[in-house]
Write an enzyme that holds these catalytic residues in place. Structure first.
Site, PDB file in Angstrom:
ATOM      1  N   GLU A  79      -1.231   9.359  -2.275  1.00 53.76           N
ATOM      2  CA  GLU A  79      -0.434  11.008  -1.593  1.00 53.76           C
ATOM      3  C   GLU A  79       1.261  10.369  -1.133  1.00 53.76           C
ATOM      4  O   GLU A  79       2.179  10.973  -1.524  1.00 53.76           O
ATOM      5  CB  GLU A  79      -1.101  11.081  -1.042  1.00 53.76           C
ATOM      6  CG  GLU A  79      -1.287  12.566   0.054  1.00 53.76           C
ATOM      7  CD  GLU A  79      -2.318  13.304   0.418  1.00 53.76           C
ATOM      8  OE1 GLU A  79      -2.482  12.619   1.127  1.00 53.76           O
ATOM      9  OE2 GLU A  79      -2.105  14.313   0.285  1.00 53.76           O
ATOM     10  N   ARG A 122      -8.217   1.303   7.513  1.00 54.15           N
ATOM     11  CA  ARG A 122      -9.751   2.783   7.791  1.00 54.15           C
ATOM     12  C   ARG A 122     -10.894   1.794   7.101  1.00 54.15           C
ATOM     13  O   ARG A 122     -12.185   2.714   8.214  1.00 54.15           O
ATOM     14  CB  ARG A 122      -9.173   3.908   7.807  1.00 54.15           C
ATOM     15  CG  ARG A 122      -8.030   4.253   8.993  1.00 54.15           C
ATOM     16  CD  ARG A 122      -7.269   5.839   9.343  1.00 54.15           C
ATOM     17  NE  ARG A 122      -6.234   5.426   7.983  1.00 54.15           N
ATOM     18  CZ  ARG A 122      -5.481   6.565   7.683  1.00 54.15           C
ATOM     19  NH1 ARG A 122      -6.814   7.626   7.182  1.00 54.15           N
ATOM     20  NH2 ARG A 122      -4.623   6.486   6.442  1.00 54.15           N
TER      21      ARG A 122
HETATM   22  O1  LIG Z   1      -7.012   8.190  -2.079  1.00 51.81           O
HETATM   23  P1  LIG Z   1      -5.679   7.812  -1.780  1.00 51.81           P
HETATM   24  O2  LIG Z   1      -4.384   8.763  -2.233  1.00 51.81           O
HETATM   25  O3  LIG Z   1      -5.820   6.025  -2.885  1.00 51.81           O
HETATM   26  O4  LIG Z   1      -5.510   7.625  -0.079  1.00 51.81           O
HETATM   27  C1  LIG Z   1      -6.499   6.677   0.513  1.00 51.81           C
HETATM   28  C2  LIG Z   1      -6.131   6.356   1.094  1.00 51.81           C
HETATM   29  O5  LIG Z   1      -5.098   5.958   2.019  1.00 51.81           O
HETATM   30  C3  LIG Z   1      -5.750   5.511   3.548  1.00 51.81           C
HETATM   31  O6  LIG Z   1      -5.130   4.968   3.888  1.00 51.81           O
HETATM   32  P2  LIG Z   1      -3.688   4.114   4.161  1.00 51.81           P
HETATM   33  O7  LIG Z   1      -3.142   3.065   2.663  1.00 51.81           O
HETATM   34  O8  LIG Z   1      -2.532   4.983   4.518  1.00 51.81           O
HETATM   35  O9  LIG Z   1      -3.707   2.862   4.876  1.00 51.81           O
HETATM   36  P3  LIG Z   1      -4.592   2.109   6.229  1.00 51.81           P
HETATM   37  O10 LIG Z   1      -5.942   2.745   6.077  1.00 51.81           O
HETATM   38  O11 LIG Z   1      -4.238   1.122   6.595  1.00 51.81           O
HETATM   39  O12 LIG Z   1      -3.840   3.927   7.568  1.00 51.81           O
HETATM   40  C4  LIG Z   1      -6.441   6.201   3.524  1.00 51.81           C
HETATM   41  O13 LIG Z   1      -7.192   5.351   4.189  1.00 51.81           O
HETATM   42  C5  LIG Z   1      -7.581   5.661   2.115  1.00 51.81           C
HETATM   43  O14 LIG Z   1      -7.538   4.550   1.783  1.00 51.81           O
HETATM   44  N1  LIG Z   2      -3.881  13.872   4.180  1.00 52.60           N
HETATM   45  C1  LIG Z   2      -4.447  12.487   4.849  1.00 52.60           C
HETATM   46  N2  LIG Z   2      -4.082  12.441   5.522  1.00 52.60           N
HETATM   47  C2  LIG Z   2      -5.162  10.995   6.742  1.00 52.60           C
HETATM   48  N3  LIG Z   2      -5.365   9.878   5.223  1.00 52.60           N
HETATM   49  C3  LIG Z   2      -4.616  10.163   4.099  1.00 52.60           C
HETATM   50  N4  LIG Z   2      -4.449   9.073   3.229  1.00 52.60           N
HETATM   51  C4  LIG Z   2      -3.968   9.533   2.052  1.00 52.60           C
HETATM   52  N5  LIG Z   2      -3.858  11.240   2.351  1.00 52.60           N
HETATM   53  C5  LIG Z   2      -3.736  11.173   3.624  1.00 52.60           C
END
Ligand SMILES: O=P(O)(O)OC[C@H]1O[C@H](OP(=O)(O)OP(=O)(O)O)[C@H](O)[C@@H]1O
Ligand SMILES: Nc1ncnc2[nH]cnc12
Length: 174
Positions: free
Chosen positions: A96, A59
Protein backbone atom coordinates in the site's frame (compact mmCIF):
# COMPACT_ATOMS: atom_id res chain seq x y z
CA UNK A 1 -18.15 -7.69 13.54
CA UNK A 2 -15.91 -9.06 16.26
CA UNK A 3 -15.41 -7.41 19.64
CA UNK A 4 -11.68 -7.30 18.88
CA UNK A 5 -12.41 -4.29 16.65
CA UNK A 6 -12.55 -2.03 19.69
CA UNK A 7 -8.89 -2.79 20.45
CA UNK A 8 -7.65 -1.69 17.00
CA UNK A 9 -6.51 1.95 16.87
CA UNK A 10 -6.81 3.86 13.59
CA UNK A 11 -4.15 6.51 12.96
CA UNK A 12 -4.71 8.88 10.03
CA UNK A 13 -1.83 9.87 7.73
CA UNK A 14 0.65 7.23 8.92
CA UNK A 15 3.17 6.35 7.54
CA UNK A 16 2.26 8.86 4.84
CA UNK A 17 -0.60 11.26 4.02
CA UNK A 18 -3.81 9.54 2.97
CA UNK A 19 -3.15 6.21 4.71
CA UNK A 20 -5.20 5.25 7.78
CA UNK A 21 -2.90 2.96 9.75
CA UNK A 22 -4.73 0.14 11.56
CA UNK A 23 -2.55 -0.46 14.59
CA UNK A 24 -2.43 -3.89 16.24
CA UNK A 25 -0.11 -2.91 19.11
CA UNK A 26 -3.22 -1.88 21.04
CA UNK A 27 -4.61 -5.39 20.45
CA UNK A 28 -1.48 -7.26 21.51
CA UNK A 29 -0.83 -5.10 24.57
CA UNK A 30 -4.21 -5.95 26.06
CA UNK A 31 -4.64 -9.48 27.45
CA UNK A 32 -8.30 -9.62 26.43
CA UNK A 33 -7.53 -8.12 23.00
CA UNK A 34 -4.79 -10.66 22.37
CA UNK A 35 -6.98 -13.55 23.52
CA UNK A 36 -9.90 -12.44 21.36
CA UNK A 37 -7.65 -11.99 18.33
CA UNK A 38 -6.09 -15.46 18.60
CA UNK A 39 -9.32 -17.25 19.49
CA UNK A 40 -11.21 -15.66 16.60
CA UNK A 41 -8.46 -16.30 14.08
CA UNK A 42 -8.36 -19.87 15.37
CA UNK A 43 -12.10 -20.25 14.74
CA UNK A 44 -11.43 -19.45 11.07
CA UNK A 45 -9.20 -22.55 10.98
CA UNK A 46 -11.89 -24.93 12.23
CA UNK A 47 -12.33 -27.84 9.84
CA UNK A 48 -9.31 -26.88 7.72
CA UNK A 49 -6.99 -29.77 6.83
CA UNK A 50 -3.41 -28.45 6.87
CA UNK A 51 0.15 -29.42 7.80
CA UNK A 52 1.85 -26.17 8.70
CA UNK A 53 1.29 -22.45 9.32
CA UNK A 54 3.39 -19.83 7.53
CA UNK A 55 3.55 -16.30 8.96
CA UNK A 56 4.62 -13.12 7.11
CA UNK A 57 7.23 -10.93 8.84
CA UNK A 58 6.82 -9.19 11.11
CA UNK A 59 3.30 -8.75 12.37
CA UNK A 60 2.27 -12.09 10.87
CA UNK A 61 4.66 -13.81 13.31
CA UNK A 62 2.77 -12.37 16.29
CA UNK A 63 -0.43 -14.14 15.30
CA UNK A 64 1.03 -17.12 13.43
CA UNK A 65 3.07 -18.37 16.40
CA UNK A 66 0.23 -18.80 18.94
CA UNK A 67 -2.02 -20.31 16.26
CA UNK A 68 0.66 -22.86 15.37
CA UNK A 69 1.23 -23.68 19.05
CA UNK A 70 -2.49 -23.98 19.78
CA UNK A 71 -3.03 -26.34 16.86
CA UNK A 72 0.09 -28.47 17.29
CA UNK A 73 1.62 -27.26 14.00
CA UNK A 74 5.00 -25.86 13.02
CA UNK A 75 5.52 -22.24 11.96
CA UNK A 76 7.35 -21.37 8.73
CA UNK A 77 8.87 -17.89 8.73
CA UNK A 78 8.36 -15.84 5.57
CA UNK A 79 10.99 -13.15 6.13
CA UNK A 80 12.04 -9.81 4.70
CA UNK A 81 15.08 -10.17 2.44
CA UNK A 82 18.47 -10.72 4.01
CA UNK A 83 17.44 -12.34 7.31
CA UNK A 84 17.44 -16.06 6.53
CA UNK A 85 20.82 -17.86 6.75
CA UNK A 86 20.36 -20.80 4.39
CA UNK A 87 19.39 -21.16 0.73
CA UNK A 88 16.22 -19.21 -0.04
CA UNK A 89 13.74 -18.36 -2.76
CA UNK A 90 12.64 -14.70 -2.94
CA UNK A 91 9.96 -12.51 -4.45
CA UNK A 92 9.46 -8.74 -4.71
CA UNK A 93 6.07 -7.03 -4.48
CA UNK A 94 4.36 -3.64 -4.05
CA UNK A 95 2.75 -2.54 -0.78
CA UNK A 96 0.00 0.00 0.00
CA UNK A 97 3.02 2.20 0.71
CA UNK A 98 6.36 1.19 -0.79
CA UNK A 99 7.96 -1.99 -2.07
CA UNK A 100 9.53 -5.04 -0.44
CA UNK A 101 11.18 -8.43 -1.04
CA UNK A 102 10.43 -11.54 1.01
CA UNK A 103 12.21 -14.86 1.27
CA UNK A 104 11.65 -18.37 2.53
CA UNK A 105 14.15 -21.17 3.10
CA UNK A 106 14.06 -23.61 0.22
CA UNK A 107 13.63 -26.57 2.57
CA UNK A 108 10.87 -24.98 4.70
CA UNK A 109 8.09 -26.45 2.57
CA UNK A 110 7.93 -30.04 1.32
CA UNK A 111 6.18 -30.83 -1.98
CA UNK A 112 2.48 -31.49 -1.35
CA UNK A 113 2.47 -29.86 2.09
CA UNK A 114 -0.77 -28.05 2.93
CA UNK A 115 -0.06 -24.54 4.22
CA UNK A 116 -2.17 -21.94 6.05
CA UNK A 117 -0.81 -18.41 5.55
CA UNK A 118 -1.28 -15.98 8.47
CA UNK A 119 -0.81 -12.22 8.67
CA UNK A 120 -2.16 -9.41 10.83
CA UNK A 121 -3.67 -7.51 7.91
CA UNK A 122 -4.54 -7.72 4.23
CA UNK A 123 -4.45 -4.44 2.30
CA UNK A 124 -3.64 -4.82 -1.42
CA UNK A 125 -2.85 -8.51 -0.93
CA UNK A 126 0.63 -8.04 -2.42
CA UNK A 127 2.51 -9.46 0.57
CA UNK A 128 0.44 -12.56 0.97
CA UNK A 129 0.27 -13.20 -2.78
CA UNK A 130 4.09 -13.10 -2.90
CA UNK A 131 4.24 -15.46 0.11
CA UNK A 132 1.78 -17.84 -1.59
CA UNK A 133 3.84 -17.83 -4.79
CA UNK A 134 6.99 -18.69 -2.85
CA UNK A 135 5.24 -21.57 -1.11
CA UNK A 136 3.84 -22.82 -4.42
CA UNK A 137 7.27 -22.55 -6.08
CA UNK A 138 8.45 -25.11 -3.50
CA UNK A 139 5.50 -27.43 -4.20
CA UNK A 140 3.33 -26.38 -1.25
CA UNK A 141 -0.45 -25.97 -1.45
CA UNK A 142 -1.98 -22.86 0.12
CA UNK A 143 -5.25 -24.13 1.61
CA UNK A 144 -6.26 -20.97 3.54
CA UNK A 145 -5.22 -17.38 4.26
CA UNK A 146 -6.18 -15.97 7.67
CA UNK A 147 -5.97 -12.31 8.72
CA UNK A 148 -7.01 -10.37 11.78
CA UNK A 149 -7.84 -7.27 9.69
CA UNK A 150 -9.01 -6.80 6.10
CA UNK A 151 -9.03 -3.38 4.37
CA UNK A 152 -11.87 -4.11 1.98
CA UNK A 153 -11.46 -1.03 -0.27
CA UNK A 154 -8.02 -2.22 -1.35
CA UNK A 155 -9.59 -5.35 -2.86
CA UNK A 156 -6.98 -7.86 -1.74
CA UNK A 157 -9.68 -10.51 -1.66
CA UNK A 158 -10.37 -9.98 -5.39
CA UNK A 159 -6.66 -10.20 -6.21
CA UNK A 160 -6.56 -13.46 -4.24
CA UNK A 161 -9.80 -14.87 -5.63
CA UNK A 162 -8.25 -18.28 -6.26
CA UNK A 163 -7.53 -18.69 -2.53
CA UNK A 164 -9.72 -19.23 0.52
CA UNK A 165 -9.39 -15.87 2.31
CA UNK A 166 -10.80 -15.23 5.81
CA UNK A 167 -10.56 -12.25 8.18
CA UNK A 168 -11.88 -11.39 11.64
CA UNK A 169 -12.41 -7.60 11.28
CA UNK A 170 -13.14 -5.71 8.07
CA UNK A 171 -12.60 -1.95 7.57
CA UNK A 172 -13.86 0.15 4.68
CA UNK A 173 -11.67 3.10 3.76
CA UNK A 174 -7.92 2.86 3.56
O1 LIG B 1 -1.76 -6.55 1.64
P1 LIG B 1 -0.54 -5.68 1.51
O2 LIG B 1 -0.79 -4.45 0.69
O3 LIG B 1 0.65 -6.44 1.05
O4 LIG B 1 -0.21 -5.11 2.96
C1 LIG B 1 -0.26 -5.87 4.12
C2 LIG B 1 1.10 -6.09 4.72
O5 LIG B 1 1.67 -4.83 5.14
C3 LIG B 1 2.04 -4.91 6.51
O6 LIG B 1 3.34 -5.36 6.67
P2 LIG B 1 4.63 -4.47 6.48
O7 LIG B 1 5.26 -4.80 5.16
O8 LIG B 1 4.31 -3.05 6.75
O9 LIG B 1 5.62 -5.09 7.55
P3 LIG B 1 5.62 -5.30 9.15
O10 LIG B 1 4.63 -6.40 9.46
O11 LIG B 1 7.01 -5.71 9.38
O12 LIG B 1 5.23 -4.00 9.82
C4 LIG B 1 1.10 -5.96 7.08
O13 LIG B 1 1.60 -6.52 8.26
C5 LIG B 1 1.00 -6.96 5.96
O14 LIG B 1 2.06 -7.89 5.97
N1 LIG C 1 -3.44 0.75 6.41
C1 LIG C 1 -2.60 -0.11 7.00
N2 LIG C 1 -2.56 -0.20 8.35
C2 LIG C 1 -1.71 -1.07 8.95
N3 LIG C 1 -0.90 -1.88 8.28
C3 LIG C 1 -0.92 -1.83 6.94
N4 LIG C 1 -0.24 -2.52 6.00
C4 LIG C 1 -0.63 -2.09 4.79
N5 LIG C 1 -1.56 -1.12 4.90
C5 LIG C 1 -1.75 -0.95 6.25
Amino acid sequence: MSEVEKYIKSIPDFPQPGIIFRDVTSVTEDPEGMKLAIDEMDKLLEGVDYDVIAGAESRGFIFGAPLAYKNGKGLVLVRKKGKLPRETVEMSYDLEYGQATIEIHKDSIKPGEKVVLVDDLIATGGTIEAAAKLIESLGGIVVKMVFLIELTDLKGRERLSKYDVASVVQFEGE
